[in-house]
Scaffold this motif. Structure first.
Motif, PDB file in Angstrom:
ATOM      1  N   ALA A  11       0.817  -1.221   0.000  1.00  5.23           N
ATOM      2  CA  ALA A  11       0.000   0.000   0.000  1.00  5.23           C
ATOM      3  C   ALA A  11       0.848   1.269   0.000  1.00  5.23           C
ATOM      4  O   ALA A  11       0.852   2.017   0.975  1.00  5.23           O
ATOM      5  CB  ALA A  11      -0.954   0.002   1.188  1.00  5.23           C
ATOM      6  N   PRO A  12       1.585   1.553  -1.088  1.00  6.06           N
ATOM      7  CA  PRO A  12       2.394   2.782  -1.119  1.00  6.06           C
ATOM      8  C   PRO A  12       1.555   4.053  -1.027  1.00  6.06           C
ATOM      9  O   PRO A  12       2.004   5.062  -0.475  1.00  6.06           O
ATOM     10  CB  PRO A  12       3.140   2.686  -2.457  1.00  6.06           C
ATOM     11  N   GLY A  13       0.328   4.037  -1.544  1.00  8.14           N
ATOM     12  CA  GLY A  13      -0.515   5.217  -1.460  1.00  8.14           C
ATOM     13  C   GLY A  13      -0.872   5.576  -0.027  1.00  8.14           C
ATOM     14  O   GLY A  13      -1.060   6.751   0.298  1.00  8.14           O
ATOM     15  N   LEU A  14      -0.956   4.564   0.856  1.00  7.10           N
ATOM     16  CA  LEU A  14      -1.257   4.834   2.262  1.00  7.10           C
ATOM     17  C   LEU A  14      -0.136   5.626   2.917  1.00  7.10           C
ATOM     18  O   LEU A  14      -0.388   6.525   3.732  1.00  7.10           O
ATOM     19  CB  LEU A  14      -1.482   3.519   3.008  1.00  7.10           C
ATOM     20  N   LEU A  15       1.121   5.320   2.552  1.00  7.01           N
ATOM     21  CA  LEU A  15       2.248   6.066   3.106  1.00  7.01           C
ATOM     22  C   LEU A  15       2.193   7.531   2.690  1.00  7.01           C
ATOM     23  O   LEU A  15       2.411   8.425   3.517  1.00  7.01           O
ATOM     24  CB  LEU A  15       3.563   5.435   2.643  1.00  7.01           C
ATOM     25  N   VAL A  16       1.889   7.794   1.421  1.00 12.91           N
ATOM     26  CA  VAL A  16       1.800   9.174   0.948  1.00 12.91           C
ATOM     27  C   VAL A  16       0.679   9.910   1.664  1.00 12.91           C
ATOM     28  O   VAL A  16       0.829  11.072   2.065  1.00 12.91           O
ATOM     29  CB  VAL A  16       1.590   9.197  -0.580  1.00 12.91           C
ATOM     30  N   GLU A  17      -0.445   9.254   1.876  1.00  7.45           N
ATOM     31  CA  GLU A  17      -1.569   9.895   2.558  1.00  7.45           C
ATOM     32  C   GLU A  17      -1.228  10.190   4.019  1.00  7.45           C
ATOM     33  O   GLU A  17      -1.574  11.254   4.548  1.00  7.45           O
ATOM     34  CB  GLU A  17      -2.802   8.998   2.471  1.00  7.45           C
ATOM     35  N   LEU A  18      -0.537   9.253   4.690  1.00 11.77           N
ATOM     36  CA  LEU A  18      -0.129   9.498   6.070  1.00 11.77           C
ATOM     37  C   LEU A  18       0.835  10.675   6.167  1.00 11.77           C
ATOM     38  O   LEU A  18       0.709  11.529   7.048  1.00 11.77           O
ATOM     39  CB  LEU A  18       0.529   8.235   6.640  1.00 11.77           C
ATOM     40  N   LEU A  19       1.794  10.730   5.239  1.00 13.24           N
ATOM     41  CA  LEU A  19       2.753  11.830   5.247  1.00 13.24           C
ATOM     42  C   LEU A  19       2.059  13.166   4.988  1.00 13.24           C
ATOM     43  O   LEU A  19       2.366  14.173   5.637  1.00 13.24           O
ATOM     44  CB  LEU A  19       3.838  11.589   4.190  1.00 13.24           C
ATOM     45  N   ARG A  20       1.116  13.177   4.052  1.00 12.05           N
ATOM     46  CA  ARG A  20       0.406  14.421   3.756  1.00 12.05           C
ATOM     47  C   ARG A  20      -0.384  14.907   4.973  1.00 12.05           C
ATOM     48  O   ARG A  20      -0.341  16.101   5.325  1.00 12.05           O
ATOM     49  CB  ARG A  20      -0.527  14.197   2.571  1.00 12.05           C
ATOM     50  N   ARG A  21      -1.064  13.984   5.631  1.00 16.28           N
ATOM     51  CA  ARG A  21      -1.871  14.374   6.793  1.00 16.28           C
ATOM     52  C   ARG A  21      -0.988  14.858   7.949  1.00 16.28           C
ATOM     53  O   ARG A  21      -1.267  15.880   8.581  1.00 16.28           O
ATOM     54  CB  ARG A  21      -2.730  13.206   7.244  1.00 16.28           C
TER      55      ARG A  21
END
Length: 215
Positions: free
Chosen positions: A201-211
């Motif tokens: 789930a690479p997209g989950l990492l980007v979303e966590l970093l953005r938040r």
């Protein structure tokens, strides 16, 4: 139901949490509450979440530099800026510990598939593929128990992946909140690397970093 921990590290953590909750209630900082239902090992469990006024406690230090990373389906390359203006970087697997979870999940899924074929052979064609349409498989007690194990492993896999991504996100934020990442096409990754995207789930990492960076 197991009794709550009264001693040791778990007991101290539980006591500290209860004291913090009582302090928030006494200070009138609780805005609202809600009950969250989670199915664990086939049994429904309920937890209470408190919505409190103010900002959450910052548990990790935040850096002042810049961070750039290049994300792949199963790896991440990171470059960070140091206070002196120099840069350094590294490459590491993305949620590498997930492999142990997915191997166990695959074994249990194969066991459930064998139970399906043995319990309802009319659901399959002569070449071994499943027939089109709704499956009329009447699961046995053993098959229902295996299905519960599969669901529990999926839940643990998702929680473990979220923990690993959160740890990496906190590590990157320790270098700075000015984070750069290229715009990615996740739909293309799902078509070309379905298992890696499903497990890591690479997209989950980007979303966590953005938040986290925004907050």
């Amino acid at each position: 139901m197991a009794a709550a921990a009264g001693g040791g590290r778990r007991g101290r953590e539980r006591g500290a949490e209860l004291a913090e909750i009582e302090g928030l209630i006494a200070a009138g900082r609780v805005l609202s509450t809600r009950i969250v239902r989670t199915v664990i090992n086939g049994r429904a469990t309920y937890r209470m979440q408190l919505m409190c006024d103010g900002r959450p406690t910052r548990r990790h230090a935040v850096g002042q530099g810049r961070v750039s990373f290049d994300l792949g389906p199963s790896q991440i390359a990171v470059a960070v800026e140091h206070p002196g203006g120099s840069w350094s970087g590294w490459v590491q697997p993305l949620a590498d510990a997930i492999r142990l979870d997915t191997m166990r999940l695959r074994r249990v899924q194969r066991h459930l598939d064998r139970q399906h074929r043995a319990g309802s052979p009319e659901c399959f064609r002569t070449d071994g593929t499943h027939v089109t349409g709704r499956c009329r498989w009447q699961r046995s007690a053993a098959a229902r128990q295996t299905a519960i194990v599969v669901a529990e492993l999926h839940r643990r896999l998702a929680e473990h992946r979220k923990t690993l991504h959160g740890t990496l996100a906190n590590q990157l934020l320790g270098h700075g909140t000015d984070i750069a990442c290229e715009r990615l096409e996740y739909v293309s990754w799902q078509k070309n690397f379905p298992r890696s995207v499903r497990d890591r789930a690479p997209g989950l990492l980007v979303e966590l970093l953005r938040r986290k960076a925004e907050s």
